[in-house]
Design a protein around this motif. Structure first.
Motif, mmCIF file in Angstrom:
data_model
loop_
_atom_site.group_PDB
_atom_site.id
_atom_site.type_symbol
_atom_site.label_atom_id
_atom_site.label_comp_id
_atom_site.label_asym_id
_atom_site.label_seq_id
_atom_site.Cartn_x
_atom_site.Cartn_y
_atom_site.Cartn_z
ATOM 1 N N ASP A 182 0.972 -1.165 0.067
ATOM 2 C CA ASP A 182 0.036 -0.071 -0.212
ATOM 3 C C ASP A 182 1.086 1.119 -0.208
ATOM 4 O O ASP A 182 1.564 1.405 1.003
ATOM 5 N N VAL A 216 -12.798 10.589 -3.717
ATOM 6 C CA VAL A 216 -12.508 9.371 -3.240
ATOM 7 C C VAL A 216 -12.304 8.188 -4.127
ATOM 8 O O VAL A 216 -13.083 8.266 -5.208
ATOM 9 N N GLU A 334 -10.575 13.703 9.132
ATOM 10 C CA GLU A 334 -9.799 12.445 8.597
ATOM 11 C C GLU A 334 -9.366 12.582 7.181
ATOM 12 O O GLU A 334 -9.660 13.385 6.748
ATOM 13 N N LEU A 336 -5.897 12.443 4.510
ATOM 14 C CA LEU A 336 -4.766 12.865 4.261
ATOM 15 C C LEU A 336 -4.438 13.170 2.528
ATOM 16 O O LEU A 336 -5.072 12.856 1.848
ATOM 17 N N ARG A 367 -1.824 12.842 14.361
ATOM 18 C CA ARG A 367 -1.525 12.389 13.386
ATOM 19 C C ARG A 367 -1.561 13.957 12.492
ATOM 20 O O ARG A 367 -2.561 14.301 12.362
HETATM 21 O O1 P1T Z 1 -10.262 5.707 2.061
HETATM 22 P P1 P1T Z 1 -10.036 5.039 0.887
HETATM 23 O O2 P1T Z 1 -10.040 5.929 -0.271
HETATM 24 O O3 P1T Z 1 -11.151 3.771 0.662
HETATM 25 O O4 P1T Z 1 -8.914 4.318 1.270
HETATM 26 C C1 P1T Z 1 -8.392 3.491 2.175
HETATM 27 C C2 P1T Z 1 -7.152 3.300 2.579
HETATM 28 C C3 P1T Z 1 -6.099 2.796 2.222
HETATM 29 N N1 P1T Z 1 -4.991 2.784 2.465
HETATM 30 C C4 P1T Z 1 -4.576 3.703 3.385
HETATM 31 C C5 P1T Z 1 -2.969 3.658 3.818
HETATM 32 C C6 P1T Z 1 -5.161 4.683 3.806
HETATM 33 O O5 P1T Z 1 -4.878 5.649 4.634
HETATM 34 C C7 P1T Z 1 -6.727 4.612 3.554
HETATM 35 C C8 P1T Z 1 -7.602 5.540 4.044
HETATM 36 N N2 P1T Z 1 -7.231 6.255 5.268
HETATM 37 C C9 P1T Z 1 -7.927 7.137 5.897
HETATM 38 C C10 P1T Z 1 -9.147 7.613 5.472
HETATM 39 C C11 P1T Z 1 -7.098 7.848 6.921
HETATM 40 O O6 P1T Z 1 -7.557 9.097 7.199
HETATM 41 O O7 P1T Z 1 -6.327 7.368 7.132
#
Ligand code: P1T
Length: 387
Positions: A182, A216, A334, A336, A367
């Motif tokens: 990731d 998103v 929330e 980033l 954070r």
């Molecule tokens: O929110 P989404 O686009 O479904 O992604 C999920 C996701 C996957 N991997 C990592 C490392 C992430 O940080 C996230 C989503 N994270 C947040 C919404 C957050 O505030 O950390």
């Protein structure tokens, strides 16, 4: 320049701006149009123009984004999804069957943990958390013959631990598993896991790739064509695809990823320096700090250390919550990776879903997603928030 040349020869910024799309042959439009269409006229039954049949299976705006992100990650093929979690779920369903097993980070994003713990498990896919910074622990968590994926975030969310991608790829491959990275926190500008041996890159494109907190989305990039075929089949069969408007926004974001990331990194370095000297800060967590346990590995596999900074507030949870409440330029929210700075309390917010599990995060942790504003305003805001 052909698409292939963009992939193999050009620099990052050139690929970010050009890869995935040639000016439209009819109009010369230099930016991919938003193809707001669900279906495509066929020239006689099966006579598809450019292979487009139905927009779940393919849409030219999405194709442009998928080509661009594949080029930036130096992969063979990219896939765009409705969210990061949709990308993750599609990957798990592509590669795992009931009875299979996945090693996940012991400090994964809370939503990723929830996906494995509350959803994939119900369908018979088991998981074990392991610290990504400890190659031996990851190896020990693998169940020979059963583990299909070794899944890492590096840097991790929110504790910014670093996994050695080359070493983890070797461990995964020895066990016949795929290494999934990731790459959301680093972005393809700072780190290209596929070039270090990873098999699949996952993104929440909601974050740095989109970069403006207005969409998103998610993505997968793979380097093996057989795996690409299987992902493509599942992307279409499950259908959690990115729509054309969202694809447009993410691709537009990618064009400026490089300059944004440099500014995120510049500002984060100043924020780290400020926090490290502050009496109310118990610990600053940033892979760019020489004392960070993953510093040497991060310096090897990342070109810079990113825009995410975590810190522990002296005095515990109550003080950490107060800092979040008092910040003004840093918006309490929330997510980033956008141009604006964000502050959050992982224990109560993004990682509330891991409370009470082995993945629970410290209660005094704050954070920061350091944005690209004038850095002196960010430092003054933190100074005020810390009291
Ligand atoms: O929110 P989404 O686009 O479904 O992604 C999920 C996701 C996957 N991997 C990592 C490392 C992430 O940080 C996230 C989503 N994270 C947040 C919404 C957050 O505030 O950390």
């Amino acid at each position: 320049m052909s698409e292939q040349q963009h992939r193999s020869k050009s620099g990052f910024m050139t690929r970010a701006i050009h890869a995935g799309y040639e000016p439209d042959p009819t109009t010369g439009a230099v930016i991919p149009p938003i193809f707001a269409t669900s279906t495509y006229k066929q020239d006689g039954v099966g006579g598809l123009r450019g292979g487009y049949e139905y927009s779940r299976s393919g849409n030219p705006t999405r194709t442009a984004l998928e080509g661009a992100i594949a080029a930036l990650e130096e992969g063979e093929r990219g896939f765009a999804f409705a969210s990061g979690l949709a990308a993750e779920d599609t990957l798990v369903r592509t590669t795992c069957r009931p009875g299979d097993h996945v090693v996940i980070p012991d400090d994964a994003y809370g939503g990723t943990f929830r996906l494995f713990d509350k959803v994939e498990k119900v369908w018979g896919v088991e998981h074990s958390p392991a610290p990504v910074s400890d190659v031996d622990a990851v190896r020990a968590a693998i169940r020979p013959g059963q583990t299909k994926l070794v899944w890492v975030e590096t840097p991790t969310n929110p504790l910014l631990n670093i996994g050695d991608i080359e070493a983890l790829a070797a461990v995964a491959h020895d066990a016949g598993a795929l290494l999934v990275v990731d790459n959301t926190f680093a972005s393809p500008y700072l780190q290209q896991p596929l070039t270090l041996g990873a098999d699949v890159v996952v993104h929440s494109t909601t974050k740095y790739c989109g970069g403006h907190s207005d969409v998103v989305g998610g993505a997968l990039v793979v380097r093996d064509l057989d795996l690409a075929e299987r992902v493509a089949f599942h992307q279409n069969s499950i259908g959690a695809v990115a729509g054309p408007f969202d694809s447009f926004l993410v691709q537009r974001g990618l064009k400026t990823l490089g300059i944004r990331m440099d500014r995120h990194c510049d500002n984060a370095e100043r924020v780290v320096e400020f926090l490290a000297g502050h009496a109310k800060v118990a610990q600053v967590i940033y892979p760019g700090l020489p004392e960070h346990p993953g510093h040497a590995v991060a310096a090897r596999q990342m070109s810079r250390f990113g825009g995410m900074v975590s810190f522990r507030v002296a005095g515990g949870e109550e003080h950490a919550l107060a800092v979040c409440d008092r910040a003004e330029v840093f918006t309490l929210a929330e997510s980033l990776g956008g141009i604006e700075s964000l502050i959050e309390h992982p224990g109560r917010m993004t990682h509330a879903s891991v409370a009470g599990t082995d993945l629970e995060v410290p209660a005094d942790l704050v954070r920061l997603s350091v944005g690209i504003e004038t850095v002196d305003d960010l430092l003054a805001d933190l100074d005020r928030a810390l009291g």
